[in-house]
Design a protein around this motif. Structure first.
Motif, short mmCIF file in Angstrom:
data_model
loop_
_atom_site.label_atom_id
_atom_site.label_comp_id
_atom_site.label_asym_id
_atom_site.label_seq_id
_atom_site.Cartn_x
_atom_site.Cartn_y
_atom_site.Cartn_z
N ARG A 66 -9.61 -11.93 -9.94
CA ARG A 66 -10.22 -10.78 -9.72
C ARG A 66 -10.66 -10.54 -8.92
O ARG A 66 -11.96 -9.23 -8.75
CB ARG A 66 -11.07 -10.15 -11.43
N ARG A 67 -10.66 -11.32 -7.68
CA ARG A 67 -10.98 -10.87 -6.28
C ARG A 67 -9.99 -10.14 -5.53
O ARG A 67 -10.41 -9.26 -4.39
CB ARG A 67 -10.75 -12.40 -5.77
N ILE A 68 -8.17 -9.26 -6.38
CA ILE A 68 -7.53 -8.63 -5.58
C ILE A 68 -6.95 -7.97 -6.83
O ILE A 68 -6.70 -8.53 -7.76
CB ILE A 68 -6.28 -9.58 -5.25
N THR A 69 -6.34 -6.86 -6.37
CA THR A 69 -6.52 -5.42 -7.15
C THR A 69 -4.35 -6.41 -7.37
O THR A 69 -3.92 -6.72 -6.42
CB THR A 69 -6.08 -4.51 -6.63
N PHE A 70 -4.43 -6.08 -8.55
CA PHE A 70 -2.87 -6.59 -9.01
C PHE A 70 -2.65 -5.54 -10.22
O PHE A 70 -3.61 -5.00 -10.85
CB PHE A 70 -3.28 -8.05 -9.73
N VAL A 71 -1.34 -5.40 -10.41
CA VAL A 71 -0.82 -4.94 -11.94
C VAL A 71 0.08 -5.34 -12.70
O VAL A 71 1.21 -6.49 -12.02
CB VAL A 71 0.68 -3.99 -11.24
N LYS A 72 -0.32 -5.79 -13.36
CA LYS A 72 0.34 -6.07 -14.86
C LYS A 72 1.53 -5.34 -15.62
O LYS A 72 1.28 -4.31 -16.17
CB LYS A 72 -0.60 -6.68 -15.98
N LEU A 73 2.54 -6.04 -15.33
CA LEU A 73 4.29 -5.51 -15.30
C LEU A 73 4.54 -6.06 -16.75
O LEU A 73 5.38 -6.59 -16.48
CB LEU A 73 5.10 -5.08 -14.41
N GLY A 74 5.00 -5.70 -18.62
CA GLY A 74 4.61 -7.27 -19.53
C GLY A 74 4.22 -8.34 -18.65
O GLY A 74 2.80 -8.76 -18.53
#
Length: 74
Positions: free
Chosen positions: A36-44
């Protein structure tokens, strides 16, 4: 629904694209996501990293050079 929604700016990069931009293997961006050191997006089941988050991560790690003065130099 508490909290505000944050919308990522710019393109969403795959892990492979992020790794290429960082000049590393895919393992490094995956570790950043896991820790969790970088922002990310979960798409499914897919994970994407916003280009703006990658830019911010790079900028945060930027180290400015230090100019050293030699003793006895005028």
């Amino acid at each position: 629904m508490a909290g505000k929604k944050i919308q990522p700016a710019g393109r969403l990069l795959t892990v492979a694209q992020a790794a290429e931009r960082l000049n590393t293997s895919e393992r490094y961006p995956r570790r950043l996501i896991e820790e969790r050191r970088i922002t990310f997006v979960k798409l499914g089941r897919h994970v994407r990293i916003p280009e703006s988050a990658l830019d911010e991560f790079i900028t945060t790690g930027l180290v400015k050079p230090v100019r050293l003065r030699m003793k006895g130099a005028a």
